[in-house]
Motif scaffolding. Structure first.
Motif, PDB file in Angstrom:
ATOM      1  N   VAL A  99       0.825  -1.219   0.000  1.00 22.84           N
ATOM      2  CA  VAL A  99       0.000   0.000   0.000  1.00 22.84           C
ATOM      3  C   VAL A  99       0.855   1.263   0.000  1.00 22.84           C
ATOM      4  N   GLY A 100       2.160   1.109  -0.222  1.00 21.00           N
ATOM      5  CA  GLY A 100       3.023   2.278  -0.315  1.00 21.00           C
ATOM      6  C   GLY A 100       3.499   2.831   1.002  1.00 21.00           C
ATOM      7  N   ASN A 101       3.343   2.071   2.084  1.00 22.05           N
ATOM      8  CA  ASN A 101       3.804   2.507   3.400  1.00 22.05           C
ATOM      9  C   ASN A 101       5.296   2.264   3.573  1.00 22.05           C
ATOM     10  N   TYR A 113      -1.509 -10.301   8.538  1.00 23.10           N
ATOM     11  CA  TYR A 113      -1.212  -8.894   8.844  1.00 23.10           C
ATOM     12  C   TYR A 113      -1.997  -7.982   7.923  1.00 23.10           C
ATOM     13  N   LEU A 114      -2.661  -7.002   8.535  1.00 25.16           N
ATOM     14  CA  LEU A 114      -3.469  -6.031   7.800  1.00 25.16           C
ATOM     15  C   LEU A 114      -2.795  -4.668   7.868  1.00 25.16           C
ATOM     16  N   ALA A 115      -2.412  -4.160   6.695  1.00 22.74           N
ATOM     17  CA  ALA A 115      -1.841  -2.814   6.584  1.00 22.74           C
ATOM     18  C   ALA A 115      -2.879  -1.893   5.961  1.00 22.74           C
ATOM     19  N   ILE A 116      -2.864  -0.632   6.372  1.00 28.83           N
ATOM     20  CA  ILE A 116      -3.725   0.392   5.788  1.00 28.83           C
ATOM     21  C   ILE A 116      -2.837   1.545   5.336  1.00 28.83           C
ATOM     22  N   ALA A 117      -3.225   2.192   4.250  1.00 29.70           N
ATOM     23  CA  ALA A 117      -2.413   3.300   3.738  1.00 29.70           C
ATOM     24  C   ALA A 117      -2.189   4.336   4.831  1.00 29.70           C
ATOM     25  N   GLY A 118      -0.941   4.656   5.089  1.00 29.95           N
ATOM     26  CA  GLY A 118      -0.582   5.584   6.150  1.00 29.95           C
ATOM     27  C   GLY A 118      -0.201   4.910   7.451  1.00 29.95           C
ATOM     28  N   GLU A 144      -2.907  10.191   8.688  1.00 33.81           N
ATOM     29  CA  GLU A 144      -3.269  10.998   7.521  1.00 33.81           C
ATOM     30  C   GLU A 144      -2.059  11.305   6.650  1.00 33.81           C
ATOM     31  N   ASN A 145      -0.904  10.851   7.075  1.00 34.19           N
ATOM     32  CA  ASN A 145       0.338  11.142   6.357  1.00 34.19           C
ATOM     33  C   ASN A 145       0.607  10.050   5.324  1.00 34.19           C
ATOM     34  N   LEU A 146      -0.095  10.094   4.207  1.00 44.01           N
ATOM     35  CA  LEU A 146       0.061   9.098   3.156  1.00 44.01           C
ATOM     36  C   LEU A 146       1.244   9.437   2.261  1.00 44.01           C
ATOM     37  N   SER A 147       1.939   8.410   1.830  1.00 42.50           N
ATOM     38  CA  SER A 147       3.048   8.598   0.907  1.00 42.50           C
ATOM     39  C   SER A 147       2.508   8.908  -0.491  1.00 42.50           C
TER      40      SER A 147
END
Length: 329
Positions: free
Chosen positions: A45-47, A113-118, A155-158
């Motif tokens: 997710v780009g984290n 493992y569950l990742a969410i954007a940010g 809220e700090n998305l890449s």
């Protein structure tokens, strides 16, 4: 982005890659038990790979998207379903608001493992967002997740996360066709664990050493994030010197006074008084993280140099994968 936990499952906690700077103060590493799966979910997710994720143990969990969310999951403990549709693993998935996602048990493993954007937005404690349940700090209020908990993303998305979100955003579940296949980063044999002889390896008789490196051991029922109790033939000591409490780490294999093996895991203590027979190679710790009570494993000896080479090669491959993902967006 926000979700609500409808069913927490067996043991669900917030974890990241752990705390490494407080071992001298007896603070365990903690963090994701299967760090490879956690890192893959974040990368998808780009984290940053060290962002907080949810570690689900087995399945029987369920959550609802309170807002639209961009997520990815990895690990072998569960498969995600929404509206009767199986959601693919190891890739970014856009989920509209009000969607309910269920975790269905996958018999091949133990943790997902569950990742969410940010990344999940929880406070840092001692430089990490990982939950250490024994001391009740870190993660979400220092505890396991419960029904009704609301979790929000940072809220700090890449730039990569924003680009993926913009590409997938819509009124239905969408996902990209590419994935980060964890299977390509692991050996084909998931039940043979490579180990390096530890400091007290020579404290045991030759027959025990041969048995340790050839016999099968099963994961005992009283196994958890602190360590796995292994059931199998006893290990006999020939050197009975008193051992002062000495350093241990996730992957250390100790021999108890009764001759049983204990494989230490993410929440293990920082020192121990049992002799250490071996240390699991870092690249095989993800295999250990997916073991369940009743699973059988064997140990295979490798050198420190081989273990280091395997680690470096995997890190190079992960770096290449990160570069490839970022270059797409």
């Amino acid at each position: 982005m926000e979700i609500c936990i409808l069913k927490p499952g067996v043991l669900s906690t917030i974890q990241d890659l752990g705390r490494m700077d407080y071992l001298n103060q007896a603070i365990p590493v903690s963090g994701a038990t299967d760090q490879l799966s956690a890192r893959i979910a974040n990368k998808a997710v780009g984290n940053s790979e060290g962002d907080a994720v949810i570690e689900f143990t087995y399945a029987a969990a369920e959550f609802k998207a309170e807002t639209e969310i961009l997520i990815a999951y990895a690990g072998d403990g569960a498969t995600f379903y929404a509206n009767g549709e199986k959601l693919p693993t190891e890739r970014p998935i856009f989920v509209p608001a009000e969607t309910v996602i269920k975790l269905i048990n996958n018999p091949d493993g133990a943790r997902t493992y569950l990742a969410i954007a940010g990344g999940w937005n929880v406070p840092e404690v001692l430089g990490s967002k990982s939950t250490y349940l024994t001391a009740a700090f870190g993660g979400y209020e220092g505890r396991i997740l419960k029904t009704g908990d609301h979790l929000k993303s940072s809220e700090n998305l890449s730039e990569t996360s924003i680009s993926i979100l913009n590409r997938l955003r819509g009124n239905t579940i969408k996902y990209l066709q590419w994935s980060i296949p964890k299977a390509l980063l692991l050996p084909k044999d998931h039940k043979t664990i490579r180990v390096v002889p530890a400091r007290e390896f020579t404290w045991f008789d030759s027959q025990s050493i041969i048995g340790f490196l050839s016999d099968s051991f099963s994961i005992g029922l009283n196994s958890n994030r602190m360590g796995y109790h292994l059931e199998g033939n006893k290990i006999n000591r020939i050197k009975n010197d008193e051992l002062l409490s000495t350093a241990v780490f996730p992957g250390t294999i100790q021999v108890t006074g009764s001759g049983n093996l204990v494989l230490l895991m993410a929440d293990c203590q920082t020192t121990g008084g049992y002799p250490r027979i071996a240390q699991v190679a870092s690249v095989d710790l993800p295999l250990c993280a997916q073991l369940k009570p009743g699973d059988h494993i064997r140990f295979s000896e490798i050198s420190k140099e081989d273990a280091e080479f395997l680690y470096i090669e995997r890190e190079k491959e992960l770096a290449r994968l990160t570069l490839a993902i970022n270059s797409k967006f």
